[in-house]
Design a protein around this motif. Structure first.
Motif, PDB file in Angstrom:
ATOM      1  N   PHE A  84      11.525  12.118  -6.122  1.00 57.65           N
ATOM      2  CA  PHE A  84      10.967  10.950  -5.576  1.00 57.65           C
ATOM      3  C   PHE A  84      10.723  10.941  -3.914  1.00 57.65           C
ATOM      4  CE2 PHE A  84      11.105   6.252  -4.439  1.00 57.65           C
ATOM      5  CZ  PHE A  84       9.895   5.929  -5.064  1.00 57.65           C
ATOM      6  N   ILE A  85      11.765  11.264  -3.466  1.00 55.54           N
ATOM      7  CA  ILE A  85      11.674  11.405  -1.837  1.00 55.54           C
ATOM      8  C   ILE A  85      10.459  12.492  -1.533  1.00 55.54           C
ATOM      9  CG2 ILE A  85      12.997  12.405   0.062  1.00 55.54           C
ATOM     10  CD1 ILE A  85      14.052   9.714  -0.588  1.00 55.54           C
ATOM     11  N   THR A  86      10.387  13.568  -2.231  1.00 54.28           N
ATOM     12  CA  THR A  86       9.350  14.548  -1.849  1.00 54.28           C
ATOM     13  C   THR A  86       7.994  13.903  -2.058  1.00 54.28           C
ATOM     14  OG1 THR A  86      10.837  16.315  -2.702  1.00 54.28           O
ATOM     15  CG2 THR A  86       8.407  16.820  -2.453  1.00 54.28           C
ATOM     16  N   ALA A  87       7.807  13.145  -3.132  1.00 55.04           N
ATOM     17  CA  ALA A  87       6.403  12.737  -3.354  1.00 55.04           C
ATOM     18  C   ALA A  87       6.290  11.417  -2.419  1.00 55.04           C
ATOM     19  CB  ALA A  87       6.648  11.813  -4.866  1.00 55.04           C
ATOM     20  N   LEU A  88       7.184  10.899  -1.686  1.00 51.10           N
ATOM     21  CA  LEU A  88       7.020   9.859  -0.776  1.00 51.10           C
ATOM     22  C   LEU A  88       6.604  10.570   0.683  1.00 51.10           C
ATOM     23  CD1 LEU A  88       9.779   7.155  -1.144  1.00 51.10           C
ATOM     24  CD2 LEU A  88       7.478   7.043  -2.003  1.00 51.10           C
TER      25      LEU A  88
ATOM     26  N   SER B 276       0.846  -1.223   0.018  1.00 48.07           N
ATOM     27  CA  SER B 276      -0.050  -0.044   0.008  1.00 48.07           C
ATOM     28  C   SER B 276       0.818   1.351   0.055  1.00 48.07           C
ATOM     29  CB  SER B 276      -0.906  -0.119   1.308  1.00 48.07           C
ATOM     30  OG  SER B 276      -0.085  -0.062   2.439  1.00 48.07           O
ATOM     31  N   THR B 277       2.177   1.077   0.336  1.00 49.45           N
ATOM     32  CA  THR B 277       3.020   2.296   0.540  1.00 49.45           C
ATOM     33  C   THR B 277       3.724   2.509  -0.751  1.00 49.45           C
ATOM     34  OG1 THR B 277       4.480   1.215   1.421  1.00 49.45           O
ATOM     35  CG2 THR B 277       3.301   2.254   2.889  1.00 49.45           C
ATOM     36  N   ARG B 278       3.730   1.607  -1.646  1.00 48.31           N
ATOM     37  CA  ARG B 278       4.599   1.681  -2.911  1.00 48.31           C
ATOM     38  C   ARG B 278       3.914   2.475  -4.046  1.00 48.31           C
ATOM     39  NH1 ARG B 278       7.435  -2.954  -4.232  1.00 48.31           N
ATOM     40  NH2 ARG B 278       8.156  -2.116  -6.005  1.00 48.31           N
TER      41      ARG B 278
END
Length: 233
Positions: free
Chosen positions: A83-87, A63-65
């Protein structure tokens, strides 16, 4: 009018001291970067490192992918920083971390996982907590991600990591930032109707002295029976 960020001192911490180790060991961080045209296998490791840094390891579930973002990163359409920001701004991070912590705790967690260090002091924690309360969570993340500190240490192509874990604090129970469990309150566990969460939270109730059972109270007898029952074969 927005409240300006409070001033705070840059307390000396371990990550601000140059290394002197001659034989780096397992405590030295692994640097994951896309600078060297990684192979497919190496890209898998980079993506896993991103998830492991931003989420606790026990939170890395299907669910976190973020498959779409992963695909963009693989084909160099976005940088690791994006990518880090989006996570951090994902629904999963909000649900598992932001929604179950107060502003002070979320500041600690995000500084650790984004900048790779602890907060300098209570003053810095308060300053960032004011930003979260005044401008919102997204503005706080933007402040950290676009800070000079982040740019100098990680740039756009390096996965954030815990900087310099060589510290003489193992006796104090120090663990990596990304292994620390977010705070879960009893109210949150009840809301989620989770017996497992409820069993993991110590709920302490204060009982006034005048309400304590007196001699001869049946409650005392019941307590005694519960204590000796496991000894009866």
């Amino acid at each position: 009018m927005s409240i300006p960020i409070l001033r705070y001192s840059l307390t000396t911490q371990n990550q601000r001291v140059n290394g002197f180790e001659t034989n780096p060991g397992e405590e030295q961080p692994n640097i994951y970067t896309t600078d060297n045209l990684p192979t497919a296998f190496e890209m898998d490791e980079i993506i896993w490192a991103c998830y492991r840094q931003i989420f606790s390891e026990h939170q890395i579930l299907s669910s976190t992918r973020e498959p779409f973002l992963e695909s963009q990163l693989r084909f160099n359409q976005i940088k690791i920083k994006d990518f880090i920001t989006a996570l951090l701004l994902s629904d999963s991070f909000r649900y598992l971390n932001y929604n179950v912590n107060n502003n002070y705790r979320i500041v600690e967690m995000c500084v650790q996982r984004i900048l790779g260090r602890d907060v300098y002091n209570e003053r810095e924690k308060l300053a960032f907590a004011v930003v979260v309360g005044d401008k919102g969570f997204e503005s706080f993340i933007d402040l950290l991600i676009n800070s000079d500190e982040y740019a100098e240490n990680f740039g756009e192509t390096i996965v954030p990591y815990q900087r310099r874990r060589i510290i003489a604090q193992r006796s104090k129970g120090e663990i990596p930032f990304n292994l620390k469990t977010p705070r879960l309150t009893a109210a949150y566990a009840i809301k989620q109707n989770s017996a497992q969460l409820l069993s993991s939270i110590a709920v302490r109730k204060f009982r006034p002295q005048e309400q304590s059972p007196k001699a001869g109270d049946p409650a005392l007898f019941l307590t005694m029976v519960n204590e000796v029952a496991p000894l009866i074969i």
